[in-house]
Write a protein that holds these residues in place. Sequence first.
Motif, short mmCIF file in Angstrom:
data_model
loop_
_atom_site.label_atom_id
_atom_site.label_comp_id
_atom_site.label_asym_id
_atom_site.label_seq_id
_atom_site.Cartn_x
_atom_site.Cartn_y
_atom_site.Cartn_z
N HIS A 115 -4.89 1.08 2.04
CA HIS A 115 -5.32 2.41 1.96
C HIS A 115 -5.56 3.21 2.69
N GLY A 143 0.80 -1.39 -0.01
CA GLY A 143 -0.14 0.21 -0.53
C GLY A 143 1.10 1.22 -0.36
N CYS A 166 -0.27 3.91 4.90
CA CYS A 166 -1.62 3.66 5.16
C CYS A 166 -1.34 2.92 6.44
#
Lengths: 288, 459
Positions: free
Chosen positions: A257, A73, A77
């Motif tokens: 995310h 990610g 994140c």
Amino acid sequence: MNTTETLAIPIPEQLDPPAVTGKVDLDLTTVGDFTVPDPRMKIRDVNVFYGQKQAIYDVNLDIGSNAVVAMIGPSGCGKTTLLRCLNRMNDTIDGCRVEGQVEMDGKNVYGRKMDPVLLRARVGMVFQKPNPFPKSIFDNVAYGPRIHGLVRDRTDLEEVVHTSLERAGLLDEVKDRLDQPGTGLSGGQQQRLCIARAIAVSPEVILMDEPCSALDPIATARIEELIGELRKNFSIAIVTHSMQQAARVSQRTAYFHLGYLVEVGSTKDIFTTPKHQLTEEYITGRFG
Amino acid sequence: MSPLVLIFLLLALSSAAYFFSQRRMLRQTRNANVARLNSLPEHFGTLGAIWAGAPALLVYFVWLIFEGDILMAQVLAMLPDPESMAATRELLIGDIRNAINNPMSYQMASEEVRMAADRYHELSQTATLALTATCLSVFAICSALVLKFLTPRVRARVRVEKIIRGFLLLCSTLAIFTTVGIVLSVLFEASRFFQAVSVTEFLFGLEWSPQMAIREDQVGSSGAFGAVPLFAGTLLISFIAMLVAAPIGLMSAIYLSEYAPAKVRTAVKPMLEILAGVPTVVYGFFAAITVGPALRGFGQSVGLDVASESALAAGFVMGVMIIPFVSSISDDVITAVPQAMRDGSLGMGATNSETMRRVILPAALPGIIGGLLLAISRAIGETMIVVMAAGLSANLTANPLEAVTTVTVQIVTLLVGDQEFDSPKTLAAFALGLALFFITLVLNFIALYVVRKYREQYE
């Protein structure tokens, strides 16, 4: 021996101005099955806060036995934060608060009865930057067995140190100079020394926080090879910024995310047929 | 115009030169391509101010330094028969100076001396006028030169940088020259002492009793200059002080850097630093009035004979004084150990104290030792506490319950009061100072070397 500077090869897509389509109003509930049949650790509804700021939102994830799970990610994140939840290294950070459950063999890691010291002996960790102690190679590896009283005498200790160095693929390179300082090794050797140090206490899980980000490609390849070997005996969770690395070393991949676990599944599926739009955009390099 | 007003005037004129040069440069370069100019208007301003003001200021200071001597030479040359007025030239000059500065002395002085003083006053007034005129004309000439030569083509930025560099160099060498001056003055006086007392007697003599006979038949004047008891006392007290300061300072540094929550740390650290701000003389009477008698009372209750002025009391209080010093240096060194070391150790399942004992302290040890050596040189040089709490008798003993004396205390007692600087008694102070200087110098060298070696480890 390895004097070549780390070749910082920028991934081309990171140089392009990110065509961010990562829309905020996208649904961020996890896509894919976060469970595995034989979990070593279970993360359930975990939220992490740094002071007022929330870093992890309702994450559920299993760490499978004798398997590698990769966490990928964009920066910030929450991959590393989540990893550090697993062995309670977040305890050392002021103002960090963890809610939810992390289980190991059915016991809550954050429960009252859990001793973080014993937990960390079972859940080892390898850090982003190689951090050997300013001691001899031998003493570095012997550190864990000594503090946990795992060995009875010097012969035992030497046995453990040799086995650990061998499993970390370092023994042949250093066996003649075990009394030399560990800080005198090359970056890749230092990182393998740190891995040897971590496995010397026979942990069940090894957490790796971008273990190759400070290494050159050759040293990286050796570590990746080593991870494949270690999988036979340990459960491994690895945070990485290199998607190629995640694809090479892991069986399962979790894409994060902005603190959410967006998608999780077998590495093959994630990289060939991502289901979530954000995952697809990230692995095809449209942002990150 | 008095010299003080003159210097302010010169500074004001220089500031005016700054603004003038700056504005002038702005005007002259109005149509120029700004990007091609090598210096900013400020640089021209600064350079203009320095060119215009510095020579005048130099004249001013050189005159102030030599004024007294020049005027006095004038006055002496004027006197009809200087040799008859006083035993030596120095005494005569002293008399005249007293008459100049002190109205009472003027009243009491002889006719010739009064005349000299009057003459001096006159000369001084003329000289001040001359100085003012000279400085102002130098300034005017230099300003004219600035007008002529300070053009936009001058590389003002480079020159200003050079001048600043030179000024900074001057400041840094000033400290070195002062040190050299101190060493030389001490060395000179000490060499006079060693003409009277041999070096071996001073360094290895076991008896210290610096009473010199002024008359042949005086009693109780042995005049023994063996410095061993003093150095032994110094070492004993410093040792006791380090026994107190090293563990407590180190432990408090460990607590503050590794264990204390941010709140406690922000509260305790300043308090420790307040301890460092207490004047040593205050520690001195704490030692003499509180700790000394308390130790004595305690000693009596357990059947020990403790002198009311004991090495223990002085050493203990000195240790308390050094605690913040040790703890602050150790704290810095411990905090400088990379966080990665802590993470590595904690991640292995080590406890806080294991991490501290096995990883952080070994890594920080050279720095801590360097800090302790610096603390020792402080303890050795410390004076006030020992003067007040450790006594004056030069006992050669290792018993901390007895009164001892230290090198610094003896220097103080030798030099307090009216002294004649030709007897070994007074000169002995300089020999002691020299020895002390070398000891602390060597300790500081070792400490700096150790600290530097430590720094290389994490680079």
